[in-house]
Design an enzyme around this catalytic site. Structure first.
Site, PDB file in Angstrom:
ATOM      1  N   LYS A   1      46.521  65.710  39.940  1.00  0.00           N
ATOM      2  CA  LYS A   1      45.656  66.398  40.907  1.00  0.00           C
ATOM      3  C   LYS A   1      46.085  66.090  42.338  1.00  0.00           C
ATOM      4  O   LYS A   1      46.128  66.986  43.197  1.00  0.00           O
ATOM      5  CB  LYS A   1      44.198  65.991  40.692  1.00  0.00           C
ATOM      6  CG  LYS A   1      43.218  66.603  41.689  1.00  0.00           C
ATOM      7  CD  LYS A   1      43.226  68.129  41.617  1.00  0.00           C
ATOM      8  CE  LYS A   1      42.328  68.744  42.686  1.00  0.00           C
ATOM      9  NZ  LYS A   1      40.902  68.483  42.482  1.00  0.00           N
TER      10      LYS A   1
ATOM     11  N   CYS B   1      39.491  68.410  49.282  1.00  0.00           N
ATOM     12  CA  CYS B   1      40.650  68.129  48.424  1.00  0.00           C
ATOM     13  C   CYS B   1      41.940  68.030  49.222  1.00  0.00           C
ATOM     14  O   CYS B   1      42.503  66.954  49.389  1.00  0.00           O
ATOM     15  CB  CYS B   1      40.774  69.209  47.346  1.00  0.00           C
ATOM     16  SG  CYS B   1      39.465  69.152  46.110  1.00  0.00           S
TER      17      CYS B   1
END
Length: 423
Positions: free
Chosen positions: A218, A272
């Site tokens: 990720k 993010c």
């Protein structure tokens, strides 16, 4: 077969009912599982239990209404026993850019008292490498009567895995179901249990690996995006210096079959892409030179935009500046790490003029923007000397660009510039 793999996951708890947790809980509830949503925000809990939503995400309101009215979804501030626990809480960074895992630790302490043998705990929060192992350790500190993967491996009472979310705001419900998922258990049996859980609703592939690889995956995805955005942002600043229209340049350069330059903007926001690359830099500061530089380029872009606004403001005795958009990306209400917020706040602090904001996705401005007026597009345009496009919301595309002719326009997203080029 191991009980954690056989278990049917009839009752599932999602800890953290924000932009990821609530849609995830709702999709699982639509599979006729009992979903217990947990959040420390009493307003969010009350809103959900009234079959309403406290965030903006297309179609989520209808699914929540159905899930609550049918009895499959309810929210609470205190964890209750369940077969699986999905942790979807924030993971910000500290002032020195180090990961802040206090929300994960708090979630671990909250669910530990209700854990029972055979339960599965999945960390969905984007995390630095090693966070899943740390979660297991925190749980074991609270429950010495149970064993955990970092202690007994495959023989542990509790299964622990990492499965990072990888969805796009504004398309969360579709991508939760259709996207491939990376599942990293602390042991193979942990992975199997988590895979069985996600296969309840994921139509994409569930790709199994170990926890540390899943964590790094990720971070890598978001760092890749950040580096590519930094290239576009740096290119936009170079083009300003040499008198080239960056939007036209990117359009023609992308005609090359092996070139795909992203679109520049006022910076990079969200929880993010603007955060996760720092987790890699923190883990390997000497090696992550490109990733660090990309972060620095993107973090500096709001200051570049501000310099352009300052130059424009000097042309007016009492400038009125209308800023279009506050969210970190188009067509959502999420303001986390938004470069637009930073830009507007600094305009006010530096007293560049009267600052107006047009943001159709919120009703109240954040407290940090004291002294700023929230208006609709027409009255803001009528008063503005300078118009700054910070977010390319779809609603702004309908604006008559002829209205901009007599104003100084700073278009950081190329929406109006590209429209004029195409005309």
């Amino acid at each position: 077969m191991d009980r954690a793999i056989e278990i049917d996951f009839r009752t599932i708890s999602v800890v953290g009912l924000g932009y990821i947790g609530l849609p995830t809980a709702t999709v699982l509830a639509s599979r006729q599982r009992e979903l217990i949503g947990v959040d420390i925000n009493q307003h969010a809990v009350d809103t959900i239990n009234q079959a309403r939503i406290h965030i903006v995400e297309p179609d989520l309101d209808m699914l929540v209404r159905a899930a609550v009215s049918q009895g499959y979804l309810r929210a609470t501030t205190e964890p209750e026993p369940a077969d699986a626990f999905l942790i979807a809480v924030p993971t910000p960074f500290l002032e020195d850019k180090q990961p802040d895992l206090t929300y994960i630790e708090a979630a671990a302490k909250a669910i530990a008292p209700v854990l029972k043998r055979g339960d599965l705990v999945v960390l969905e929060s984007t995390s630095p490498v090693g966070a899943t192992e740390q979660l297991s350790a925190w749980l074991s500190e609270q429950r010495s009567d149970l064993s955990f993967p970092h202690q007994l491996g495959e023989e542990s009472d509790i299964r622990v895995a990492h499965c990072p979310e990888r969805v796009l705001p504004g398309h969360v419900l579709r991508e939760l179901v259709e996207n491939d998922r990376i599942i990293g258990g602390m042991t193979p049996r942990c992975s199997q249990a988590a895979q069985r859980l996600y296969e309840l609703f994921v139509r994409g592939r569930c790709i199994v690996t170990d926890a540390r690889t899943a964590e790094m995956c990720k971070l890598t995805e978001n760092a890749f995006r950040d580096v590519n955005i930094a290239f576009a942002n740096e290119l936009s600043m170079i083009c300003d210096e040499i008198g080239v229209n960056v939007w036209e340049l990117i359009s023609v350069a992308n005609r090359h079959p092996r070139v795909n330059i992203l679109q520049p903007g006022p910076g990079v926001g969200g929880h993010c892409i603007a955060v996760d690359p720092w987790f890699i830099v923190d883990a390997a500061p000497e090696s992550a030179r490109l990733i660090r530089t990309a972060r620095e380029v993107n973090d500096a872009k709001p200051h570049y935009v501000l310099d352009r606004v300052k130059q424009a403001a000097r042309r007016f005795k009492e400038p009125v500046i209308a800023c279009f958009g506050l969210s970190f990306k188009a067509n959502i209400d999420d303001l986390r790490e938004s470069p637009a917020i930073e830009i507007v706040r600094t305009m006010v602090q530096q007293q560049l003029g009267t600052v107006l904001v047009v943001e159709p996705h919120i009703k109240v401005l954040p407290a940090s923007l004291e002294g700023v007026e929230l208006l609709n597009a027409e009255p803001a345009l009528s008063r503005a000397d300078i118009v700054v496009l910070l977010v390319d919301h779809q609603k702004f595309r309908k604006l008559d660009t002829d209205r901009l002719q007599s104003r100084v326009v700073i278009d950081t997203r190329g929406m109006w510039s590209a429209k004029r080029l195409a005309a």
